[in-house]
Scaffold this motif. Structure first.
Motif: not given
Ligand code: MEV
Length: 301
Positions: A15-17, A132-136
């Motif tokens: 995660e994060h990377a 608003g922003r979401a990771s797939p």
């Protein structure tokens, strides 16, 4: 009456990377959201006090799903009832699981024959609209199940792993934490860039050891990943307490899962240590759940 279900997910690594295009490994778990739909006079949600008409403020995800269905089918009255094992707002993909299970239930109810790709795509659109922003990642893993290498969304072979989840019960905003990491990376582009590269290398090395079933080494890599997550400022005192308590109780490895700052950690365990680790996490102030990785994506029950 139709019931569907979809899983939550954990990040084993990365995660994060993954926000910077680096490799991560996410995996579905056997905690699921269940959605039951049945005929009703209007489009409504079942709640503790009875059914209420769908409300965009109170039920943003379900409302957005229903609006999408209105774009390609005749939406008749339906009652939607949700039960989820997945703690809300804790980084385990609970909103994605509810969204994906609702899409699948309505697809079966209205006979719209959506493919799994369609379901994952619609789920991501819904999450992006609401958040608003979401990771797939969350919607993809919840739809397809199993272990997935991201960002390429490559499904890996399935490996049964025993996991204890520790929940700090502290809410954290993914958007805020991701933007704090971005600011840190802007101040120290080389240092943080290299940390992201190392996290990516951990994910790639981790895949090999998962495939070999060498969970002692997987655990060791999780511990290194945790140190690097701490170094980019996404840890917290509560998370660290659960991480160290689980290791002391015999976990093979433990780390934050998801954005950090609060939310959950995971501990990879052998069968003999599961309940010891779960108790240690509770004694250290967290809520704990024993679960396993799961190859089962969204399905009709
Ligand atoms: C949050 O669950 C995981 C992050 O990597 C963000 C993302 O992948 O979008 C922190």
């Amino acid at each position: 009456m139709i019931t569907s279900s979809a899983p939550g997910k954990i990040f084993l690594f990365g995660e994060h990377a993954v926000v910077y295009g680096k490799t991560a490994i996410a995996c579905a778990i056997d905690l699921r959201a269940h959605v039951t739909v049945e005929e009703a006079p209007t489009v409504q949600m079942k709640g503790p006090g009875g059914s209420v008409d769908l409300n965009p403020r109170k039920h943003p995800y379900i409302y957005s799903v229903v609006e999408k269905f209105k774009g390609f089918t005749d939406v008749t009255g339906v009652n939607i009832d949700i039960h989820s094992d997945i703690p809300v707002g804790s980084g385990l993909g609970s909103s994605a699981a509810v969204t994906i299970a609702t899409i699948k239930a309505l697809d079966a109810y209205y006979g719209t024959n959506l493919t799994l790709e369609d379901i994952a795509h619609m789920g991501h659109q819904v999450e992006s609209e609401v958040q608003g922003r979401a990771s797939p990642t969350d919607t993809f893993v919840s739809t397809f199940g199993g272990m997935v290498q991201i960002p390429d969304r490559k499904k890996l072979g399935f490996y049964d792993m025993l996991i204890v989840i520790g929940n700090t019960g502290k809410f954290s905003s993914t958007r805020k934490i991701v933007s704090n990491v971005a600011a840190l990376k802007e101040r120290h582009p080389i240092v943080i860039g290299q940390i992201m590269d190392t996290i990516s290398a951990i994910s790639e090395t981790g895949i090999e050891f998962i495939q070999e079933g060498d969970f002692h080494t997987v655990g060791e890599l999780m511990n290194i990943n945790q140190g690097l997550l701490d170094s980019i400022g996404v840890g917290s005192k509560e998370l660290s307490e659960l991480v160290y308590a689980s290791r002391k109780a015999g976990a093979l490895g433990s780390k934050i899962t998801g954005a950090g700052g609060g939310g959950c950690m995971i501990a990879l365990c052998e069968h003999k240590n599961l309940s010891r680790v779960a108790h240690a996490i509770k004694r250290a102030g967290g809520d704990s759940f024993i679960c396993r990785t799961s190859h089962v994506g969204v399905r009709i029950e």
